[in-house]
Write a protein that holds these residues in place. Sequence first.
Motif, PDB file in Angstrom:
ATOM      1  N   ILE A 112       0.497  -1.426   0.108  1.00 53.24           N
ATOM      2  CA  ILE A 112      -0.287   0.153   0.367  1.00 53.24           C
ATOM      3  C   ILE A 112       1.286   1.399  -0.132  1.00 53.24           C
ATOM      4  O   ILE A 112       1.606   1.902   0.933  1.00 53.24           O
ATOM      5  N   MET A 113       0.919   2.258  -0.865  1.00 51.62           N
ATOM      6  CA  MET A 113       1.452   3.170  -1.198  1.00 51.62           C
ATOM      7  C   MET A 113       0.408   4.414  -0.457  1.00 51.62           C
ATOM      8  O   MET A 113       1.380   5.676  -0.044  1.00 51.62           O
ATOM      9  N   ASP A 114      -0.096   4.659  -0.630  1.00 54.93           N
ATOM     10  CA  ASP A 114      -1.376   5.859   0.119  1.00 54.93           C
ATOM     11  C   ASP A 114      -2.587   4.942   0.225  1.00 54.93           C
ATOM     12  O   ASP A 114      -3.096   3.668  -0.287  1.00 54.93           O
ATOM     13  N   ASP A 115      -4.122   5.660   1.893  1.00 56.54           N
ATOM     14  CA  ASP A 115      -5.123   5.391   1.808  1.00 56.54           C
ATOM     15  C   ASP A 115      -5.853   6.647   1.165  1.00 56.54           C
ATOM     16  O   ASP A 115      -5.192   7.941   1.985  1.00 56.54           O
ATOM     17  N   LEU A 116      -6.796   6.589   0.754  1.00 60.42           N
ATOM     18  CA  LEU A 116      -7.133   7.585   0.153  1.00 60.42           C
ATOM     19  C   LEU A 116      -8.750   7.437   0.041  1.00 60.42           C
ATOM     20  O   LEU A 116      -9.176   6.048  -0.261  1.00 60.42           O
ATOM     21  N   MET A 117      -9.574   8.660  -0.129  1.00 55.64           N
ATOM     22  CA  MET A 117     -10.986   8.948  -0.336  1.00 55.64           C
ATOM     23  C   MET A 117     -11.123   9.352  -1.833  1.00 55.64           C
ATOM     24  O   MET A 117     -10.438  10.272  -2.007  1.00 55.64           O
ATOM     25  N   ILE A 118     -11.986   8.510  -3.268  1.00 51.76           N
ATOM     26  CA  ILE A 118     -12.437   9.160  -3.870  1.00 51.76           C
ATOM     27  C   ILE A 118     -14.175   9.554  -4.088  1.00 51.76           C
ATOM     28  O   ILE A 118     -14.930   8.328  -3.652  1.00 51.76           O
ATOM     29  N   ALA A 119     -14.308  10.041  -4.924  1.00 53.86           N
ATOM     30  CA  ALA A 119     -15.651  10.687  -4.800  1.00 53.86           C
ATOM     31  C   ALA A 119     -15.819  11.338  -6.555  1.00 53.86           C
ATOM     32  O   ALA A 119     -15.104  11.272  -7.249  1.00 53.86           O
ATOM     33  N   HIS A 120     -16.893  10.921  -7.016  1.00 48.43           N
ATOM     34  CA  HIS A 120     -17.424  11.118  -8.082  1.00 48.43           C
ATOM     35  C   HIS A 120     -18.630  12.681  -7.734  1.00 48.43           C
ATOM     36  O   HIS A 120     -19.732  12.437  -7.615  1.00 48.43           O
ATOM     37  N   ARG A 121     -18.074  13.576  -8.690  1.00 47.98           N
ATOM     38  CA  ARG A 121     -18.702  14.660  -8.231  1.00 47.98           C
ATOM     39  C   ARG A 121     -18.890  15.205  -9.933  1.00 47.98           C
ATOM     40  O   ARG A 121     -18.956  16.333 -10.572  1.00 47.98           O
ATOM     41  N   GLY A 122     -19.905  14.902 -10.617  1.00 46.65           N
ATOM     42  CA  GLY A 122     -20.708  14.822 -11.470  1.00 46.65           C
ATOM     43  C   GLY A 122     -19.288  14.639 -12.798  1.00 46.65           C
ATOM     44  O   GLY A 122     -19.116  13.212 -13.235  1.00 46.65           O
ATOM     45  N   ASP A 123     -18.938  16.032 -13.625  1.00 41.53           N
ATOM     46  CA  ASP A 123     -17.601  15.323 -15.064  1.00 41.53           C
ATOM     47  C   ASP A 123     -17.154  15.264 -13.973  1.00 41.53           C
ATOM     48  O   ASP A 123     -15.705  15.241 -14.824  1.00 41.53           O
ATOM     49  N   GLU A 124     -16.197  15.023 -12.928  1.00 38.00           N
ATOM     50  CA  GLU A 124     -15.074  15.077 -12.511  1.00 38.00           C
ATOM     51  C   GLU A 124     -14.366  14.338 -10.760  1.00 38.00           C
ATOM     52  O   GLU A 124     -16.494  14.264 -10.647  1.00 38.00           O
ATOM     53  N   MET A 125     -13.462  14.305 -10.605  1.00 44.39           N
ATOM     54  CA  MET A 125     -12.945  13.100  -9.640  1.00 44.39           C
ATOM     55  C   MET A 125     -12.775  14.352  -8.635  1.00 44.39           C
ATOM     56  O   MET A 125     -11.435  14.941  -9.093  1.00 44.39           O
TER      57      MET A 125
END
Length: 375
Positions: free
Chosen positions: A102-115
């Motif tokens: 694991i290089m890092d843990d993170l949060m990823i969000a779907h924000r319409g037309d972008e991440m």
Amino acid sequence: MSDTLRRTPLYDLHVELGAKMVPFAGYEMPVQYPLGVMKEHLHTRAKAGLFDVSHMGQVVVRHALGYAGAAQEMEALVPVNLLGLGEKRQRYGVFTNDAGGIMDDLMIAHRGDEMFVVVNAACKAQDIAHMRANMPNSEIEEVTDRALLALQGPAAVQVLDPIAQGCDIMKFMDIGIFTSEFGELWVSRSGYTGEDGYEISVHATHAEALARRLLAHEDVEPIGLGARDSLRLEGGLCLYGNDIDTGTSPVEAALSWAIQKVRRAGGDRAGGFPGADRILDELENGPARLRVGLRPEGRAPMREGTEIYEAETGGTPVGRVTSGAFGPTIEGPMSMGYVPAALAADGTLLYGEVRGKRQPLRVAPMPFTPANFKR
């Protein structure tokens, strides 16, 4: 403190509130306030605590094909189903290396037309470079003009809703953009305490005013890194660099839940991420070791680095504690660490060596205190 340490937009407010400031991930950060770590922890569980997490990295990812294009490129870096993530939702993930670590843990969000991505402070430069090097068709923008606040605890919704109206109907891991008197707020219903709550990205020029408004509520107290650590440990949540690192796979780390079926063997988009051979094999056949909860018998915590033995005398260490503290909510010590898979069953009796003497501890289920997320 060193002149090289950075300061968040709330630094002056922390000092005004009497915080004890310490170096953390390259920043001067509040470790505690006059209330003290124990009371800050219990206040967050009972009402609401306000945390400055502006040291974290905030990143916007754009692609000519919108979110789907960004998600397709990002799936080559994380063992996560991002193409199947719904709009206005976010998902926990990990960057893996070629060895499956694991290089890092993170949060990823779907924000319409972008991440929208939030990464750990100590890893943000390397994470952004990693994304830029491996997502050639995406624009990776580091957001440097916004602060990030976390409002955590059962009173969080009644405190924030008058400011970001409509946030009360959000569920755990929902995201939204709200207009407010403090400018545009990027809000997620998530956090790092095991409690209901929100993370709020606000423009740096409005950060102090928003923090003061939140703190003016009778249910809100400022909370430092000390209580943040004990809260996340009670919640069974990993700290990067302690409980997970480049030598730890997500399966060993008991994070298999974060790898959706579609990315596993037999799934429509199985593999295709760094270290997939090892990770998919461990998902199928089990890892050699596992991250587990540990409850020392007695009152003294067993902290990071404590070696774990199978027997009270003799033998060599079979594992190691990666995080340990006293849990104010559970009124006792708690640790997490790695042990052989054969010794990972709840209730297994082991021994931790503290100052040359072995003390009993038992494998225990996590979280140590039940999560109160808004489902």
